[in-house]
Write a protein that holds these residues in place. Structure first.
Motif, PDB file in Angstrom:
ATOM      1  N   ALA A 188       0.831  -1.205   0.000  1.00 28.03           N
ATOM      2  CA  ALA A 188       0.000   0.000   0.000  1.00 28.03           C
ATOM      3  C   ALA A 188       0.864   1.253   0.000  1.00 28.03           C
ATOM      4  O   ALA A 188       0.556   2.237  -0.688  1.00 28.03           O
ATOM      5  N   GLN A 189       1.958   1.204   0.753  1.00 29.15           N
ATOM      6  CA  GLN A 189       2.867   2.348   0.791  1.00 29.15           C
ATOM      7  C   GLN A 189       3.522   2.563  -0.573  1.00 29.15           C
ATOM      8  O   GLN A 189       3.626   3.697  -1.049  1.00 29.15           O
ATOM      9  N   PHE A 190       3.927   1.464  -1.214  1.00 28.59           N
ATOM     10  CA  PHE A 190       4.512   1.552  -2.551  1.00 28.59           C
ATOM     11  C   PHE A 190       3.517   2.152  -3.542  1.00 28.59           C
ATOM     12  O   PHE A 190       3.860   3.039  -4.328  1.00 28.59           O
ATOM     13  N   ALA A 191       2.271   1.682  -3.491  1.00 22.82           N
ATOM     14  CA  ALA A 191       1.265   2.105  -4.469  1.00 22.82           C
ATOM     15  C   ALA A 191       0.917   3.574  -4.356  1.00 22.82           C
ATOM     16  O   ALA A 191       0.470   4.188  -5.332  1.00 22.82           O
ATOM     17  N   THR A 192       1.121   4.173  -3.191  1.00 24.55           N
ATOM     18  CA  THR A 192       0.698   5.562  -2.967  1.00 24.55           C
ATOM     19  C   THR A 192       1.864   6.529  -2.787  1.00 24.55           C
ATOM     20  O   THR A 192       1.665   7.694  -2.452  1.00 24.55           O
ATOM     21  N   THR A 193       3.095   6.044  -2.995  1.00 27.76           N
ATOM     22  CA  THR A 193       4.266   6.911  -2.881  1.00 27.76           C
ATOM     23  C   THR A 193       4.607   7.483  -4.249  1.00 27.76           C
ATOM     24  O   THR A 193       4.774   6.720  -5.212  1.00 27.76           O
ATOM     25  N   PRO A 194       4.697   8.809  -4.414  1.00 21.57           N
ATOM     26  CA  PRO A 194       4.990   9.415  -5.720  1.00 21.57           C
ATOM     27  C   PRO A 194       6.288   8.896  -6.313  1.00 21.57           C
ATOM     28  O   PRO A 194       7.274   8.665  -5.605  1.00 21.57           O
ATOM     29  N   VAL A 195       6.277   8.732  -7.624  1.00 23.18           N
ATOM     30  CA  VAL A 195       7.483   8.307  -8.339  1.00 23.18           C
ATOM     31  C   VAL A 195       8.386   9.516  -8.571  1.00 23.18           C
ATOM     32  O   VAL A 195       7.942  10.663  -8.475  1.00 23.18           O
ATOM     33  N   THR A 196       9.629   9.255  -8.878  1.00 20.10           N
ATOM     34  CA  THR A 196      10.589  10.340  -9.121  1.00 20.10           C
ATOM     35  C   THR A 196      11.285  10.095 -10.461  1.00 20.10           C
ATOM     36  O   THR A 196      12.465   9.702 -10.497  1.00 20.10           O
ATOM     37  N   PRO A 197      10.597  10.312 -11.573  1.00 16.13           N
ATOM     38  CA  PRO A 197      11.174  10.034 -12.892  1.00 16.13           C
ATOM     39  C   PRO A 197      12.241  11.060 -13.268  1.00 16.13           C
ATOM     40  O   PRO A 197      12.293  12.162 -12.723  1.00 16.13           O
ATOM     41  N   SER A 198      13.060  10.687 -14.240  1.00 14.27           N
ATOM     42  CA  SER A 198      14.091  11.595 -14.734  1.00 14.27           C
ATOM     43  C   SER A 198      13.721  12.195 -16.090  1.00 14.27           C
ATOM     44  O   SER A 198      14.427  13.068 -16.590  1.00 14.27           O
ATOM     45  N   VAL A 199      12.635  11.720 -16.680  1.00 16.20           N
ATOM     46  CA  VAL A 199      12.142  12.257 -17.948  1.00 16.20           C
ATOM     47  C   VAL A 199      10.659  12.592 -17.793  1.00 16.20           C
ATOM     48  O   VAL A 199      10.023  12.219 -16.801  1.00 16.20           O
ATOM     49  N   ALA A 200      10.106  13.307 -18.784  1.00 14.48           N
ATOM     50  CA  ALA A 200       8.747  13.847 -18.651  1.00 14.48           C
ATOM     51  C   ALA A 200       7.656  12.885 -19.068  1.00 14.48           C
ATOM     52  O   ALA A 200       6.495  13.077 -18.700  1.00 14.48           O
ATOM     53  N   SER A 201       7.987  11.857 -19.842  1.00 12.68           N
ATOM     54  CA  SER A 201       6.931  10.978 -20.333  1.00 12.68           C
ATOM     55  C   SER A 201       7.482   9.613 -20.685  1.00 12.68           C
ATOM     56  O   SER A 201       8.697   9.421 -20.822  1.00 12.68           O
ATOM     57  N   VAL A 202       6.564   8.650 -20.855  1.00 12.72           N
ATOM     58  CA  VAL A 202       6.913   7.305 -21.296  1.00 12.72           C
ATOM     59  C   VAL A 202       5.849   6.878 -22.301  1.00 12.72           C
ATOM     60  O   VAL A 202       4.683   7.273 -22.190  1.00 12.72           O
ATOM     61  N   THR A 203       6.247   6.076 -23.285  1.00 10.51           N
ATOM     62  CA  THR A 203       5.327   5.676 -24.345  1.00 10.51           C
ATOM     63  C   THR A 203       5.083   4.178 -24.318  1.00 10.51           C
ATOM     64  O   THR A 203       6.035   3.381 -24.281  1.00 10.51           O
ATOM     65  N   VAL A 204       3.810   3.817 -24.326  1.00  9.88           N
ATOM     66  CA  VAL A 204       3.411   2.412 -24.457  1.00  9.88           C
ATOM     67  C   VAL A 204       3.138   2.150 -25.932  1.00  9.88           C
ATOM     68  O   VAL A 204       2.271   2.783 -26.527  1.00  9.88           O
ATOM     69  N   ALA A 205       3.917   1.250 -26.510  1.00 13.32           N
ATOM     70  CA  ALA A 205       3.763   0.953 -27.935  1.00 13.32           C
ATOM     71  C   ALA A 205       2.871  -0.263 -28.129  1.00 13.32           C
ATOM     72  O   ALA A 205       2.647  -1.053 -27.207  1.00 13.32           O
ATOM     73  N   SER A 206       2.361  -0.412 -29.332  1.00 16.62           N
ATOM     74  CA  SER A 206       1.531  -1.561 -29.656  1.00 16.62           C
ATOM     75  C   SER A 206       2.340  -2.847 -29.474  1.00 16.62           C
ATOM     76  O   SER A 206       3.466  -2.960 -29.947  1.00 16.62           O
ATOM     77  N   GLY A 207       1.780  -3.814 -28.761  1.00 14.40           N
ATOM     78  CA  GLY A 207       2.448  -5.096 -28.536  1.00 14.40           C
ATOM     79  C   GLY A 207       3.319  -5.139 -27.301  1.00 14.40           C
ATOM     80  O   GLY A 207       3.865  -6.196 -26.968  1.00 14.40           O
ATOM     81  N   ASP A 208       3.471  -4.027 -26.596  1.00 10.64           N
ATOM     82  CA  ASP A 208       4.284  -4.016 -25.378  1.00 10.64           C
ATOM     83  C   ASP A 208       3.654  -4.892 -24.298  1.00 10.64           C
ATOM     84  O   ASP A 208       2.461  -4.764 -23.994  1.00 10.64           O
ATOM     85  N   SER A 209       4.452  -5.765 -23.710  1.00 14.13           N
ATOM     86  CA  SER A 209       3.998  -6.524 -22.539  1.00 14.13           C
ATOM     87  C   SER A 209       4.158  -5.650 -21.299  1.00 14.13           C
ATOM     88  O   SER A 209       4.810  -4.595 -21.352  1.00 14.13           O
TER      89      SER A 209
END
Length: 352
Positions: free
Chosen positions: A34-55
């Motif tokens: 629960a703590q993991f699920a509600t703790t803000p992430v700290t990314p180093s880039v502004a976005s991520v892309t989910v492509a077709s076929g990505d697992s």
């Protein structure tokens, strides 16, 4: 017998202890999850892309590459199952904001709340300005850059159609992977709908033979209007001139005819040189629109204001307002006042 009882009690006690330990471990793991699920992430880039076929593993790898180090892979997988997101992530680009939690991120991906971009087609832009804005827009795919206007319209499915005036000024939303053709298709369809609506609601007796003539008139109104509230009045002047067979004598058509070589000044030679867009030498409308008219200009062309004015000239007070006149004598006096104010403003601007 007593020994057997003691043995049973020991087993029971050990079972209870084991159950307590399992429960405690489960509670600890649940708390950690629960703590993991509600703790803000700290990314180093502004976005991520989910492509077709990505697992899901592939997407998680992309998140790791984007600097999202929070949580173990197993925690992400458990959360994805809990949210029914595993195998259901939608294709697209997603914002990685510092305040975003893993739960919120996976819900966005499951619901397809992709990162959106905006481009605004400004009222009064011509096709050159529109295409230049599309070429600057990022991350829009640029498929039309090398196309001529004719090729562009053919790619849109409207071969032979002149592009000027055909795209409705509005703000259009797009996402990564969309192209300039996608935006133009939507803007063209929006103009078709707006033009059809304006034509259906037009006043009786207009000197316009087709929706295209209404579009052309609306484009001239758009370029002549400095004050939004005056559009119907300006439309009324042009409609009365068309009915009387008077020339429109409107400078924006001259400027459009000059094209990219226009340097900000209209000279006498421009007014006297006959071209298809010179409304000082030719009666009637120009052969094509001269800009992209907005909805208000379309409505004004379809429902011009009543009145007797046949002339207008800028007041010159910086408001964009015009002085409207019914006679040439009144108009001449209004022009004199405008020129006097223009000279006065120039004198005041000269350092003493």
């Amino acid at each position: 017998m007593a020994g057997a009882k003691r043995g049973c009690l020991v087993v029971l006690a050990m079972g209870l202890l084991l159950a307590v330990l399992v429960a405690a471990a489960g509670a600890w793991l649940w708390q950690r999850q629960a703590q993991f699920a509600t703790t803000p992430v700290t990314p180093s880039v502004a976005s991520v892309t989910v492509a077709s076929g990505d697992s899901f593993s592939t997407v998680l790898g992309k998140l790791r590459a984007a600097g999202v180090d929070e949580g173990r892979d197993l925690q992400w997988q458990l959360l994805a199952r809990q949210l029914d997101a595993a195998g259901k992530l939608k294709v697209g680009e997603y914002a990685l904001e510092p305040a975003l939690t893993p739960r919120e991120l996976l819900l966005r991906m499951r619901q397809g709340k992709v990162l959106q971009y905006r481009i605004t087609i400004v009222e009064g832009w011509n096709i050159r300005q529109l295409r230049a804005a599309l070429n600057r827009a990022q991350p829009l795919l640029h498929k039309t850059t090398a196309m001529g206007d004719g090729e562009l319209m053919e790619a849109l499915g409207f071969a032979g159609q002149h592009p000027e005036g055909r795209f409705l000024p509005e703000t259009y939303i797009y996402q990564r992977g969309d192209s300039d053709l996608d935006v133009l298709k939507r803007a063209h369809a929006a103009m078709e709908q707006a033009l059809s609506s304006a034509w259906e609601s037009r006043a009786e007796g207009l000197p316009l033979a087709s929706p295209y003539e209404l579009l052309t008139l609306a484009s001239i109104i758009e370029k002549e209007t400095g004050l939004a509230a005056e559009r119907p009045q300006i439309a009324g002047v042009f409609v009365r001139r068309l009915k009387l067979g008077m020339r429109l004598q409107t400078d924006p058509t001259i400027i459009y005819g000059i094209g990219s070589s226009y340097d900000g000044n209209i000279r006498k030679s421009h007014l006297t040189t006959d071209t298809p867009y010179n409304t000082y030498t030719r009666a009637g409308l120009t052969p094509t629109p001269i800009a992209m008219p907005g909805r208000a200009a379309l409505r004004a062309a379809a429902q011009p204001a009543a009145g007797d004015a046949l002339y207008f000239v800028a007041i010159g007070d910086g408001s964009g307002a015009h002085a409207f006149s019914a006679s040439y004598a009144e108009h001449t006096a209004a022009v004199a006042r405008y020129l006097q104010r223009l000279r006065q403003n120039r004198n005041e601007a000269v350092p003493q």
